[in-house]
Design a protein around this motif. Structure first.
Motif, short mmCIF file in Angstrom:
data_model
loop_
_atom_site.label_atom_id
_atom_site.label_comp_id
_atom_site.label_asym_id
_atom_site.label_seq_id
_atom_site.Cartn_x
_atom_site.Cartn_y
_atom_site.Cartn_z
N THR A 88 0.87 -1.17 0.00
CA THR A 88 0.00 0.00 0.00
C THR A 88 0.91 1.22 0.00
N VAL A 89 0.73 2.09 -0.97
CA VAL A 89 1.63 3.22 -1.15
C VAL A 89 0.84 4.49 -1.42
N SER A 90 1.47 5.61 -1.12
CA SER A 90 0.91 6.90 -1.53
C SER A 90 1.33 7.16 -2.98
N ALA A 91 0.72 8.16 -3.60
CA ALA A 91 1.07 8.46 -4.99
C ALA A 91 2.55 8.80 -5.14
N PRO A 92 3.16 9.62 -4.24
CA PRO A 92 4.60 9.89 -4.37
C PRO A 92 5.46 8.64 -4.21
N GLN A 93 5.03 7.70 -3.33
CA GLN A 93 5.81 6.48 -3.12
C GLN A 93 5.77 5.55 -4.32
N LEU A 94 4.78 5.73 -5.18
CA LEU A 94 4.64 4.88 -6.35
C LEU A 94 5.88 4.95 -7.23
N ARG A 136 8.50 7.25 -13.12
CA ARG A 136 7.46 8.25 -13.37
C ARG A 136 7.12 8.35 -14.86
N ALA A 137 8.11 8.14 -15.71
CA ALA A 137 7.85 8.21 -17.15
C ALA A 137 6.89 7.12 -17.61
N SER A 138 6.74 6.07 -16.83
CA SER A 138 5.86 4.96 -17.20
C SER A 138 4.49 5.04 -16.54
N LEU A 139 4.25 6.08 -15.74
CA LEU A 139 2.98 6.21 -15.02
C LEU A 139 2.10 7.26 -15.67
N PRO A 140 0.77 7.07 -15.61
CA PRO A 140 -0.13 8.09 -16.14
C PRO A 140 -0.15 9.33 -15.26
N THR A 141 -0.60 10.43 -15.82
CA THR A 141 -0.62 11.69 -15.07
C THR A 141 -1.51 11.60 -13.85
N LEU A 155 -1.59 9.40 -11.76
CA LEU A 155 -0.81 8.83 -10.67
C LEU A 155 0.51 9.58 -10.48
N GLY A 156 0.56 10.81 -10.94
CA GLY A 156 1.75 11.62 -10.76
C GLY A 156 2.83 11.39 -11.78
N SER A 208 7.10 14.23 -3.86
CA SER A 208 5.93 14.73 -4.58
C SER A 208 6.29 16.07 -5.22
N GLN A 209 5.73 16.32 -6.36
CA GLN A 209 6.02 17.58 -7.06
C GLN A 209 5.08 18.65 -6.54
N ILE A 210 5.60 19.57 -5.72
CA ILE A 210 4.73 20.55 -5.05
C ILE A 210 4.44 21.77 -5.91
#
Length: 689
Positions: free
Chosen positions: A216-222, A228-233, A235-236, A435-437
């Motif tokens: 179980t993870v938060s979006a930043p931990q994903l 990140r280049a492989s994740l949809p927007t 999910l950050g 996380s990108q603030i």
């Protein structure tokens, strides 16, 4: 102009042919077994898929086939009508999709978006058909069969009315043992509080080996699990997937498969897909590769001599089941070519990984701490033979190797001031992403910190520099987002008149500090001769949620060196104290923690985050392995730590100290009666700097 003919590596060619023969024998045995059981109309491509899922163990692959067929019949997954309702509407919701990217290991990525699922509006059969219809397309890529599947269950903004316990159980049950896919990870993102109870029950249905892969993870931990280049927007990430295009691709493959079945007389639901391109990874950086090399084509021709050569991904339906063998790491480092059938199959399905090579794709079990390892007695004998000079020479050989990764993010102009030292940067492939603030500034995700594997635990540690005043908030944001429970500090704030680390936490009991958006309270302080323990409460001022963090500072470890007089016992006691604190904090979390049994990453830092930090982690990995297996490998551990945090173990004396401390640990715990190293220092010259 004459065409240059490429030189053929016949040794490599012959090895590939041997592997191919192993595959052909296993495939024939599998198909023969199915024929005897009355299932004769099964394609060779399907046979290979089930065999790959069970490492070419024919008996286990046959058992998987039986379980898979039983699941299909039980859940009504034997006949699909994807172009008619209700399945057509179910697919159009986009609640389940396969991304056109892969993780750093080459695994395909499936996403189930919980807030798009409404249990009262659809049946389990329709939802499962939508899932399996798409998985059948994705799984026909040999790259996916080899590297497996990452399943992301996105619970962001979902409500209790979106959750279907029975459906979740069916999907997990199918993926864990009734479907020919290697389930690498299940990542549950942004799980709400009400999810804890059903999740605790769901985990009971997952066997222990797979349970370690459920997080179980938060979006930043994903970002620690999937680039990140492989994740949809949503999910950050940076990807804008086109679900409609993916469905159109599925439609084309499904239609082609039906036509081919009519021509060939083969009853087979599965379709071949090149939609998700194979990947090569170099230090965790994904490089999509679409070219086929000569060896790959030769294997494809041997397996399917009449197959059409199709080479325009991503939207193609490939008819050659062995066409993607170029996706594995085929450089055979260190001459890892074996004559046994099992080893040959293993090489073609997983590739090789040599000590010291960055490996973001290691599983928890593969993070064993170095190579084969040696017993405490063998270590003692080797040190007697090498002497200090020989051990220092061994270290110098390791230190002379160039970095095994890039530092692009650390060198960005907006990030340079966040690095304490200009020559101590963090690798791109293993860096911790915040996380990108600031949506306008992508560099707000940067901190000089890297994940480092522990003993049978991927990303067990976060190695970082001593925080700077301008990075205090980033440091605590990292601790909060990564769920860290313990911070280890192996430096003083000031040493030899120089500032080595900022005072990023309130030092006195009862003191408070604010580093927006976080506040800190020091509840208590325990002062010992060698270390200081601070019991902190970290509060997120935005949500007003709090968490206790254990902070341990070892105060008798000089910069560029080892603990005074080379004494290992105080450091080993401190190491045990850290582990005890982690276990206690983890027990307090109870069901709120669903990750690895040893808990979230432990943050370790000194001043630069490489010398004393790397030494501490090496000792933890080696002592843990010695306790569990009776062997350890200091050199291999150091090489692997350095592959994730550049320049770790900064000085030769620290490398020597790791060996001597491990011997001392062995004596303390009965692995050796004594550790007489008489003469070890006879050839010692002052190697310290």
């Amino acid at each position: 102009m004459a065409t240059k003919i490429p030189k053929i590596d016949w040794k490599m060619e012959n090895a590939v042919i041997r592997k191919l023969l192993v595959i052909l024998r296993a495939t024939k045995a599998f198909l023969d077994a199915l024929s005897e059981a009355g299932a004769s109309c099964v394609s060779r491509a399907t046979a290979i898929k089930f065999l790959l899922a069970r490492k070419f163990d024919v008996a286990r692959a046959h058992a998987l086939w039986r379980q898979h067929e039983a699941t299909r019949r039980r859940e009504g997954l034997t006949k699909f009508e994807p172009f008619e309702d209700p399945l057509k509407s179910e697919l159009a919701t986009g609640k389940f999709t396969i991304l056109p990217t892969r993780d750093a290991t080459g695994a395909a990525i499936a996403v189930f978006t919980a807030n798009k699922h409404f249990p009262t509006q659809t049946t389990h059969q329709t939802t499962l058909q939508g899932v399996v219809y798409q998985l059948d397309v994705a799984l026909q890529s040999l790259e996916t069969q080899r590297a497996g599947l990452v399943f992301i269950y996105d619970m962001t903004d979902s409500k209790y009315t979106n959750f279907d316990y029975e459906l979740s159980q069916k999907i997990l049950t199918m993926l864990k043992g009734g479907y020919p896919a290697k389930l690498k990870k299940v990542l549950i993102v942004t799980a709400p509080l009400w999810f804890k109870a059903p999740f605790r029950i769901l985990r009971l249905f997952v066997r222990e080996k797979l349970r370690e892969r459920v997080h179980t993870v938060s979006a930043p931990q994903l970002g620690a699990h999937v680039p990140r280049a492989s994740l949809p927007t949503q999910l950050g990430g940076q990807l804008a997937p086109d679900h409609a295009a993916w469905l159109e691709h599925c439609r084309n493959c499904y239609t082609n498969n039906l036509q081919n079945n009519k021509l060939d007389g083969v009853i087979d639901e599965y379709v071949i897909s090149n939609y998700i391109p194979p990947v090569k990874t170099q230090n965790g950086v994904i490089e999509h590769e679409v070219a086929r090399d000569m060896t790959s084509d030769r294997v494809a021709r041997l397996e399917q001599p009449d197959a059409m050569h199709i080479s325009d991904p991503p939207y193609t339906c490939d008819t050659g089941p062995l066409r993607h063998t170029h996706g594995y790491n085929g450089d055979m480092k260190g001459g890892h070519i074996h004559s046994g059938d099992e080893d040959e199959v293993d090489l073609i399905t997983r590739g090789t990984w040599s000590s010291g090579e960055a490996s973001p794709g290691l599983s928890d079990e593969e993070c064993a701490g170095g190579g084969a390892g040696e017993s405490a007695g063998a270590l003692l004998a080797r040190l007697r033979s090498l002497g200090r000079r020989g051990l220092v020479a061994e270290y110098e050989e390791i230190r002379a190797r160039p970095p095994q990764g890039t530092f692009h993010h650390a060198k960005l102009p907006s990030n340079l001031s966040k690095n304490r030292y200009t020559d101590v940067l963090c690798y791109d492939h293993s860096r911790v992403l915040l996380s990108q603030i600031d949506p306008e500034d992508p560099t707000t995700d940067y901190i000089n910190a890297n994940y480092v594997d522990g003993y049978k635990q991927k990303n067990a540690f976060i190695c970082t520099q001593g925080p700077l005043p301008k990075t205090y908030s980033d440091f605590w944001r990292m601790v909060w987002e990564q769920g860290c429970l313990a911070v280890v500090m192996t430096t003083r704030a000031v040493e030899r008149g120089r500032v080595k680390c900022g005072q990023y936490w309130p030092a006195a009991a009862g003191a408070r500090a604010v580093h927006p958006p976080f506040a800190l309270l020091t509840e208590a302080v325990d002062v010992e001769d060698d270390y200081i323990i601070s019991h902190l409460v970290l509060t997120d001022l935005r949500s007003e949620m709090s968490r206790r963090v254990w902070h341990g500072q070892y105060v008798r470890w000089p910069d560029y060196g080892v603990p005074g007089g080379g004494r290992a016992q105080p450091v080993l006691r401190f190491l045990q104290l850290v582990r005890r604190a982690q276990r206690t904090a983890l027990a307090d979390l109870g069901d709120a923690w669903a990750g690895h049994s040893r808990g979230p990453p432990i943050v370790v830092h000194c001043s630069a985050g490489i010398g004393r930090t790397g030494t501490f982690i090496t000792l933890d990995v080696c002592t843990s392995r010695l306790s569990a297996e009776g062997v350890a490998d200091v050199r291999g551990t150091v090489e692997r730590v350095r592959a994730q945090r550049a320049h770790s173990i900064q000085m030769p004396d620290q490398y020597v100290f790791c060996h001597l401390a491990l011997l001392e640990y062995a004596v303390m715990h009965g692995y050796l009666e004594s550790a007489d190293l008489n003469g070890f220092d006879d050839d010692n010259e002052d190697e310290s700097e």
